[in-house]
Enzyme design. Structure first.
Site, PDB file in Angstrom:
ATOM      1  N   SER A 127       6.822  12.701  -0.908  1.00  0.00           N
ATOM      2  CA  SER A 127       5.879  11.593  -0.718  1.00  0.00           C
ATOM      3  C   SER A 127       6.131  10.839   0.588  1.00  0.00           C
ATOM      4  CB  SER A 127       6.049  10.630  -1.894  1.00  0.00           C
ATOM      5  OG  SER A 127       5.472   9.390  -1.593  1.00  0.00           O
ATOM      6  N   GLU A 129       6.041   7.855   0.769  1.00  0.00           N
ATOM      7  CA  GLU A 129       6.834   6.675   0.422  1.00  0.00           C
ATOM      8  C   GLU A 129       8.273   6.819   0.917  1.00  0.00           C
ATOM      9  OE1 GLU A 129       6.013   3.694  -1.241  1.00  0.00           O
ATOM     10  OE2 GLU A 129       3.948   4.313  -0.959  1.00  0.00           O
ATOM     11  N   TYR A 151      11.406   4.616  -6.745  1.00  0.00           N
ATOM     12  CA  TYR A 151      10.589   5.841  -6.700  1.00  0.00           C
ATOM     13  C   TYR A 151      10.868   6.613  -5.422  1.00  0.00           C
ATOM     14  CZ  TYR A 151       6.397   8.675  -5.755  1.00  0.00           C
ATOM     15  OH  TYR A 151       5.534   9.687  -5.413  1.00  0.00           O
TER      16      TYR A 151
HETATM   17  P1  NDP Z   1       0.279  11.628 -11.857  1.00  0.00           P
HETATM   18  O1  NDP Z   1       0.999  10.367 -12.172  1.00  0.00           O
HETATM   19  O2  NDP Z   1      -1.217  11.676 -12.021  1.00  0.00           O
HETATM   20  O3  NDP Z   1       0.885  12.817 -12.757  1.00  0.00           O
HETATM   21  C1  NDP Z   1       2.232  12.877 -13.082  1.00  0.00           C
HETATM   22  C2  NDP Z   1       2.454  14.035 -14.026  1.00  0.00           C
HETATM   23  O4  NDP Z   1       3.842  14.138 -14.335  1.00  0.00           O
HETATM   24  C3  NDP Z   1       1.714  13.930 -15.369  1.00  0.00           C
HETATM   25  O5  NDP Z   1       1.204  15.198 -15.714  1.00  0.00           O
HETATM   26  C4  NDP Z   1       2.828  13.523 -16.321  1.00  0.00           C
HETATM   27  O6  NDP Z   1       2.600  13.898 -17.658  1.00  0.00           O
HETATM   28  C5  NDP Z   1       3.969  14.340 -15.740  1.00  0.00           C
HETATM   29  N1  NDP Z   1       5.300  13.910 -16.188  1.00  0.00           N
HETATM   30  C6  NDP Z   1       5.831  12.664 -16.106  1.00  0.00           C
HETATM   31  N2  NDP Z   1       7.073  12.656 -16.620  1.00  0.00           N
HETATM   32  C7  NDP Z   1       7.336  13.929 -17.021  1.00  0.00           C
HETATM   33  C8  NDP Z   1       8.448  14.560 -17.631  1.00  0.00           C
HETATM   34  N3  NDP Z   1       9.568  13.879 -17.924  1.00  0.00           N
HETATM   35  N4  NDP Z   1       8.380  15.889 -17.896  1.00  0.00           N
HETATM   36  C9  NDP Z   1       7.254  16.594 -17.617  1.00  0.00           C
HETATM   37  N5  NDP Z   1       6.155  16.039 -17.062  1.00  0.00           N
HETATM   38  C10 NDP Z   1       6.206  14.728 -16.766  1.00  0.00           C
HETATM   39  O7  NDP Z   1       0.669  12.044 -10.357  1.00  0.00           O
HETATM   40  P2  NDP Z   1      -0.242  12.711  -9.206  1.00  0.00           P
HETATM   41  O8  NDP Z   1      -0.953  13.868  -9.766  1.00  0.00           O
HETATM   42  O9  NDP Z   1      -0.974  11.639  -8.487  1.00  0.00           O
HETATM   43  O10 NDP Z   1       0.877  13.211  -8.196  1.00  0.00           O
HETATM   44  C11 NDP Z   1       1.503  14.493  -8.355  1.00  0.00           C
HETATM   45  C12 NDP Z   1       2.881  14.460  -7.722  1.00  0.00           C
HETATM   46  O11 NDP Z   1       2.754  14.182  -6.331  1.00  0.00           O
HETATM   47  C13 NDP Z   1       3.812  13.387  -8.271  1.00  0.00           C
HETATM   48  O12 NDP Z   1       5.117  13.911  -8.251  1.00  0.00           O
HETATM   49  C14 NDP Z   1       3.680  12.246  -7.272  1.00  0.00           C
HETATM   50  O13 NDP Z   1       4.833  11.442  -7.284  1.00  0.00           O
HETATM   51  C15 NDP Z   1       3.534  13.038  -5.995  1.00  0.00           C
HETATM   52  N6  NDP Z   1       2.806  12.370  -4.938  1.00  0.00           N
HETATM   53  C16 NDP Z   1       1.564  11.855  -5.198  1.00  0.00           C
HETATM   54  C17 NDP Z   1       0.862  11.238  -4.207  1.00  0.00           C
HETATM   55  C18 NDP Z   1      -0.515  10.688  -4.459  1.00  0.00           C
HETATM   56  O14 NDP Z   1      -1.010   9.950  -3.606  1.00  0.00           O
HETATM   57  N7  NDP Z   1      -1.163  11.034  -5.582  1.00  0.00           N
HETATM   58  C19 NDP Z   1       1.406  11.108  -2.830  1.00  0.00           C
HETATM   59  C20 NDP Z   1       2.676  11.776  -2.658  1.00  0.00           C
HETATM   60  C21 NDP Z   1       3.339  12.356  -3.672  1.00  0.00           C
HETATM   61  P3  NDP Z   1       1.831  12.916 -18.725  1.00  0.00           P
HETATM   62  O15 NDP Z   1       0.368  13.205 -18.551  1.00  0.00           O
HETATM   63  O16 NDP Z   1       2.375  13.365 -20.025  1.00  0.00           O
HETATM   64  O17 NDP Z   1       2.189  11.498 -18.362  1.00  0.00           O
HETATM   65  P1  GDP Z   2       1.663   3.574  -3.476  1.00  0.00           P
HETATM   66  O1  GDP Z   2       1.407   3.625  -2.006  1.00  0.00           O
HETATM   67  O2  GDP Z   2       2.145   4.868  -4.043  1.00  0.00           O
HETATM   68  O3  GDP Z   2       2.520   2.438  -3.886  1.00  0.00           O
HETATM   69  O4  GDP Z   2       0.198   3.423  -4.154  1.00  0.00           O
HETATM   70  P2  GDP Z   2      -0.528   2.178  -4.855  1.00  0.00           P
HETATM   71  O5  GDP Z   2      -1.968   2.542  -4.917  1.00  0.00           O
HETATM   72  O6  GDP Z   2       0.141   1.812  -6.144  1.00  0.00           O
HETATM   73  O7  GDP Z   2      -0.312   0.961  -3.850  1.00  0.00           O
HETATM   74  C1  GDP Z   2      -0.786   1.004  -2.514  1.00  0.00           C
HETATM   75  C2  GDP Z   2      -0.652  -0.369  -1.890  1.00  0.00           C
HETATM   76  O8  GDP Z   2      -1.580  -1.264  -2.519  1.00  0.00           O
HETATM   77  C3  GDP Z   2       0.719  -1.030  -2.023  1.00  0.00           C
HETATM   78  O9  GDP Z   2       1.063  -1.577  -0.772  1.00  0.00           O
HETATM   79  C4  GDP Z   2       0.498  -2.149  -3.030  1.00  0.00           C
HETATM   80  O10 GDP Z   2       1.332  -3.289  -2.834  1.00  0.00           O
HETATM   81  C5  GDP Z   2      -0.949  -2.510  -2.725  1.00  0.00           C
HETATM   82  N1  GDP Z   2      -1.618  -3.226  -3.828  1.00  0.00           N
HETATM   83  C6  GDP Z   2      -2.249  -4.420  -3.739  1.00  0.00           C
HETATM   84  N2  GDP Z   2      -2.721  -4.794  -4.937  1.00  0.00           N
HETATM   85  C7  GDP Z   2      -2.393  -3.822  -5.810  1.00  0.00           C
HETATM   86  C8  GDP Z   2      -2.620  -3.649  -7.215  1.00  0.00           C
HETATM   87  O11 GDP Z   2      -3.203  -4.478  -7.884  1.00  0.00           O
HETATM   88  N3  GDP Z   2      -2.151  -2.494  -7.776  1.00  0.00           N
HETATM   89  C9  GDP Z   2      -1.497  -1.535  -7.024  1.00  0.00           C
HETATM   90  N4  GDP Z   2      -1.089  -0.421  -7.638  1.00  0.00           N
HETATM   91  N5  GDP Z   2      -1.244  -1.700  -5.704  1.00  0.00           N
HETATM   92  C10 GDP Z   2      -1.688  -2.804  -5.113  1.00  0.00           C
END
Ligand code: NDP
Ligand code: GDP
Length: 327
Positions: A127, A129, A151
């Site tokens: 990520s 992040e 995270y």
């Molecule tokens: P989501 O939060 O939508 O999905 C997370 C998934 O992980 C879900 O299927 C969840 O299952 C599963 N999960 C959580 N804990 C466990 C566990 N202990 N064992 C098995 N499965 C588990 O994430 P995204 O699809 O948005 O992102 C995919 C990946 O990419 C993540 O690792 C995220 O951190 C990373 N990422 C995402 C970004 C983004 O902008 N979306 C940017 C950069 C990285 P359940 O449905 O049961 O909760």
């Molecule tokens: P992140 O980049 O993975 O932390 O994705 P988020 O969508 O959770 O947050 C993106 C940015 O939006 C961060 O800088 C947060 O502080 C800002 N933010 C402002 N208001 C909110 C809120 O109500 N919820 C979330 N999730 N983020 C917020």
């Protein structure tokens, strides 16, 4: 027929990646953790109309034995590790769980492959992040990391373990450093989806206000549909490597609000309010990626603009709320 195992298959990226890989002719296995709400966990796969085409296998990232079993049973050619506790804000409230799932969980998956399926190609969902308090105006694969949340620290551990398996054991292990990517399937707690859902509620008279935290933070937002293609491309190369995936455009939360409200013929200034408890203990102020390497080596380009994505997300949330109101 090539086969793959996707952890996090019920999440945003897992659903889009499943659909993409099915389209490429893969047999898709998805790791599913046990949940008391198993009737709703497949909602995203349902939304894309592919639930019946993905074979779900029991397992949890924190249970190494379940991963070894899953890998032995599925015999995947490729493993995409997308599972994580993925919400930054929650990682301060559950830092140890985040470390166990997001950090050690990836190490467990790498170990399962080393033990049971060393020939499988591995993708780790890293990520932007990890750049945190970024030390370069545009971040690429050489930018130093400075994680600003539990995270991000956990993701950094997983990233280096991926690199380490490549360097120590010759694993075909890639780390995709993806900047934020969104879609109608984004979790509702993330700011983009919270905003488009809020716009839909306000438009339909279900709410008047949208409480938000820091509006000045800036993110480089792309569309998940574009980003899952990049994951697959990384595993198509002759040698494993790490890649930044980003659009190169950075936008503030305030500007995202303006776009989303404007799309629904509303003004964010009339509805967005400061929400208590939404500021984070440490903030990532600005992210802006430089995906030149992915463009050059993978031939990857984003194809969906921020404006089109906002429109798609607002439309999807309006449709969801209208359907609930009719029910
Ligand atoms: P989501 O939060 O939508 O999905 C997370 C998934 O992980 C879900 O299927 C969840 O299952 C599963 N999960 C959580 N804990 C466990 C566990 N202990 N064992 C098995 N499965 C588990 O994430 P995204 O699809 O948005 O992102 C995919 C990946 O990419 C993540 O690792 C995220 O951190 C990373 N990422 C995402 C970004 C983004 O902008 N979306 C940017 C950069 C990285 P359940 O449905 O049961 O909760
Ligand atoms: P992140 O980049 O993975 O932390 O994705 P988020 O969508 O959770 O947050 C993106 C940015 O939006 C961060 O800088 C947060 O502080 C800002 N933010 C402002 N208001 C909110 C809120 O109500 N919820 C979330 N999730 N983020 C917020």
């Amino acid at each position: 027929m090539p086969s793959c195992l996707i952890t996090g298959v019920t999440g945003q990226d897992g659903a889009y990646l499943s659909r993409f890989l099915l389209g490429q002719g893969y047999r898709v296995f998805g790791l599913l953790r046990r949940s008391a709400s198993s009737d709703v966990v497949g909602e995203r796969l349902d939304w894309l109309g592919i639930r019946d085409r993905v074979t779900l296998v029991d397992g949890n990232l924190v249970d190494l034995s379940s991963l070894i079993r899953a890998v032995r049973d599925c015999e995947p050619d490729e493993v995409y590790n997308l599972a994580a506790q993925s919400f930054v804000a929650a990682s301060w409230r559950q830092p140890l769980l985040t470390g166990q799932v997001t950090g050690l969980g990836a190490a467990n998956m790498l170990e399962a492959l080393r033990i049971a399926r060393p020939q499988a190609r591995f993708y780790q969902a890293s990520s932007s992040e990890m750049f945190g308090q970024a030390r370069a105006p545009r971040q690429n694969e050489t930018t130093p990391f400075h994680p600003r949340s539990p995270y991000a620290a956990a993701k950094l551990y997983a990233h280096w373990m991926t690199v380490n398996h490549r360097e120590s054991f010759g694993a075909f292990a890639c780390s995709g450093i993806l900047f934020n990517h969104e879609s109608p399937l984004r979790g509702i707690e993330f700011v983009t989806r919270k905003i488009t859902d809020g716009v839909a509620r306000i438009k339909l008279g279900l709410a008047r206000e949208l409480p938000l935290g820091n509006l000045e933070a800036r993110r480089d937002w792309g569309h998940a549909r574009d980003y899952v293609r990049a994951m697959w491309l990384m595993l198509r190369q002759d040698a494993p490597d790490d890649y930044v995936i980003a659009t190169g455009r950075t936008t503030s939360i305030r500007e995202f609000c303006r776009l989303a409200f404007y799309y629904a013929q509303l003004s964010h200034e009339d509805h967005v309010v400061a929400g208590p408890g939404l500021l984070r203990p440490a903030e990532v102020d600005v992210l802006q990626g430089d995906a030149a390497k992915a463009r050059r080596v993978l031939g990857w380009e984003p194809t969906i603009s921020l404006e089109d994505m906002v429109a798609e997300m607002v439309e999807a949330d309006l449709a969801r709320h209208r359907a609930r109101m009719r029910a």
